[in-house]
Design a protein around this motif. Structure first.
Motif, PDB file in Angstrom:
ATOM      1  N   ARG A  48      -1.022   3.569   5.507  1.00  0.00           N
ATOM      2  CA  ARG A  48      -2.437   3.918   5.600  1.00  0.00           C
ATOM      3  C   ARG A  48      -2.958   4.503   4.300  1.00  0.00           C
ATOM      4  N   PHE A  49      -2.158   5.334   3.643  1.00  0.00           N
ATOM      5  CA  PHE A  49      -2.638   6.058   2.477  1.00  0.00           C
ATOM      6  C   PHE A  49      -2.442   5.311   1.156  1.00  0.00           C
ATOM      7  N   LEU A  50      -1.553   4.317   1.129  1.00  0.00           N
ATOM      8  CA  LEU A  50      -1.229   3.641  -0.127  1.00  0.00           C
ATOM      9  C   LEU A  50      -2.437   3.020  -0.825  1.00  0.00           C
ATOM     10  N   PRO A  51      -3.362   2.345  -0.123  1.00  0.00           N
ATOM     11  CA  PRO A  51      -4.508   1.761  -0.839  1.00  0.00           C
ATOM     12  C   PRO A  51      -5.317   2.795  -1.621  1.00  0.00           C
ATOM     13  N   GLY A  52      -5.487   3.993  -1.065  1.00  0.00           N
ATOM     14  CA  GLY A  52      -6.219   5.031  -1.778  1.00  0.00           C
ATOM     15  C   GLY A  52      -5.501   5.466  -3.041  1.00  0.00           C
ATOM     16  N   TYR A  53      -4.188   5.619  -2.946  1.00  0.00           N
ATOM     17  CA  TYR A  53      -3.418   5.984  -4.133  1.00  0.00           C
ATOM     18  C   TYR A  53      -3.505   4.902  -5.198  1.00  0.00           C
ATOM     19  N   LEU A  54      -3.387   3.647  -4.766  1.00  0.00           N
ATOM     20  CA  LEU A  54      -3.426   2.543  -5.725  1.00  0.00           C
ATOM     21  C   LEU A  54      -4.773   2.474  -6.417  1.00  0.00           C
ATOM     22  N   GLY A  98      -6.294  10.447   2.795  1.00  0.00           N
ATOM     23  CA  GLY A  98      -5.107  11.264   2.669  1.00  0.00           C
ATOM     24  C   GLY A  98      -5.134  12.195   1.487  1.00  0.00           C
ATOM     25  N   PHE A  99      -3.960  12.430   0.922  1.00  0.00           N
ATOM     26  CA  PHE A  99      -3.829  13.398  -0.156  1.00  0.00           C
ATOM     27  C   PHE A  99      -3.955  12.767  -1.536  1.00  0.00           C
ATOM     28  N   GLU A 100      -4.618  11.613  -1.607  1.00  0.00           N
ATOM     29  CA  GLU A 100      -4.866  11.029  -2.926  1.00  0.00           C
ATOM     30  C   GLU A 100      -5.883  11.822  -3.725  1.00  0.00           C
ATOM     31  N   ILE A 101      -6.450  12.882  -3.139  1.00  0.00           N
ATOM     32  CA  ILE A 101      -7.398  13.729  -3.877  1.00  0.00           C
ATOM     33  C   ILE A 101      -6.781  14.240  -5.164  1.00  0.00           C
ATOM     34  N   GLY A 102      -5.515  14.651  -5.123  1.00  0.00           N
ATOM     35  CA  GLY A 102      -4.860  15.153  -6.328  1.00  0.00           C
ATOM     36  C   GLY A 102      -4.825  14.110  -7.426  1.00  0.00           C
ATOM     37  N   LEU A 103      -4.540  12.863  -7.054  1.00  0.00           N
ATOM     38  CA  LEU A 103      -4.536  11.771  -8.027  1.00  0.00           C
ATOM     39  C   LEU A 103      -5.956  11.445  -8.468  1.00  0.00           C
TER      40      LEU A 103
END
Length: 266
Positions: free
Chosen positions: A216-222, A177-182
């Motif tokens: 779906r995207f939360l693990p990547g952000y974490l 997802g959009f965790e690229i920014g993080l």
């Protein structure tokens, strides 16, 4: 003329709605720019409308992503084919303020590697959006700013400008997802490179339907939230880590002693 900024816009069946977004963007940008509308499949409904604008404005290009479907791959592909020394990632949904593209790019011109549009600094605001997402994003941004000292109160916002050479050097490991920014904010922090922010007013998507899947995207952000808290890394070690992740196709293992689908925000 070589552009000074490449604007990356990942899209998925935006259809005619892309016209409004592009018209505002092209009207507000003053710097020499290219606008890359990155789509995953030739039959995407956005493409005919992009080509319609491209016939009269050479700044606009429809670009077919060959890295695999999804927003992360579309952004990766767009950055890899960008011609400018500065890239700005923004969304096709009208939530971001196109007047700020030039301002973010100029911050990178002045030496920062990540310039963030911040909803959570003084002068910033978020209007609308799911309440849980707003709460989680605000908490993540403020805690990272206070305790990890990442340089922005809004690390999860995808509306950011980057030094193109920096991104290509450290690589992008995100694939969902959009965790690229993080991710890129966390990597800049671990390298102790400068990150800056400007206030922005984010408006909830006025047209179409959000494709964001929090579960779906939360693990990547974490993963990248925790990574931001680690000790300083050398460029060589960070580059090697990213290369290992890309070659294996899975996230790189956490280091010893490390304390640690198309919408734009966590």
């Amino acid at each position: 003329m070589t552009p000074r900024v490449s604007v990356i816009v990942p899209v998925y069946n935006e259809g005619e709605a892309i016209l409004r977004c592009l018209e505002r963007m092209l009207r507000e940008m003053l710097l020499p720019a290219e606008v890359l509308i990155v789509h995953d499949m030739p039959e995407d409904t956005t493409v005919p409308y992009v080509e319609q604008i491209a016939r009269t404005d050479p700044r606009v290009r429809a670009v077919l992503n060959t890295y695999g479907r999804g927003p992360a791959n579309a952004i990766r592909f767009g950055i890899d084919v960008a011609l400018a020394p500065v890239v700005v990632v923004t969304m096709a949904d009208g939530c971001d303020d196109p007047r700020q593209i030039d301002e973010l790019a100029r911050l990178v011109d002045r030496g920062v590697v990540v310039a963030a549009a911040s909803r959570y600094m003084p002068g910033g605001q978020q209007v609308g959006g799911p309440r849980l997402k707003r709460m989680m994003s605000r908490w993540a941004g403020r805690s990272l700013y206070t305790f990890a000292r990442v340089g922005t109160r809004d690390a999860t916002n995808s509306f950011k400008a980057y030094d193109t050479a920096f991104v290509r050097e450290v690589g992008i490991e995100s694939r969902t997802g959009f965790e690229i920014g993080l991710e890129l904010t966390a990597k800049a922090n671990r390298l102790r490179l400068p990150v800056a922010e400007i206030p922005t007013i984010w408006l909830d998507r006025p047209l179409g339907e959000s494709h964001f899947d929090l579960g779906r995207f939360l693990p990547g952000y974490l993963r990248w939230y925790l990574f931001a808290y680690g000790r300083r890394l050398s460029r060589e070690r960070l580059v090697a880590r990213a290369a290992s992740s890309r070659s294996s196709g899975v996230p790189a293992p956490r280091e010893p002693h490390d304390s640690t689908e198309y919408e734009k925000t966590a």
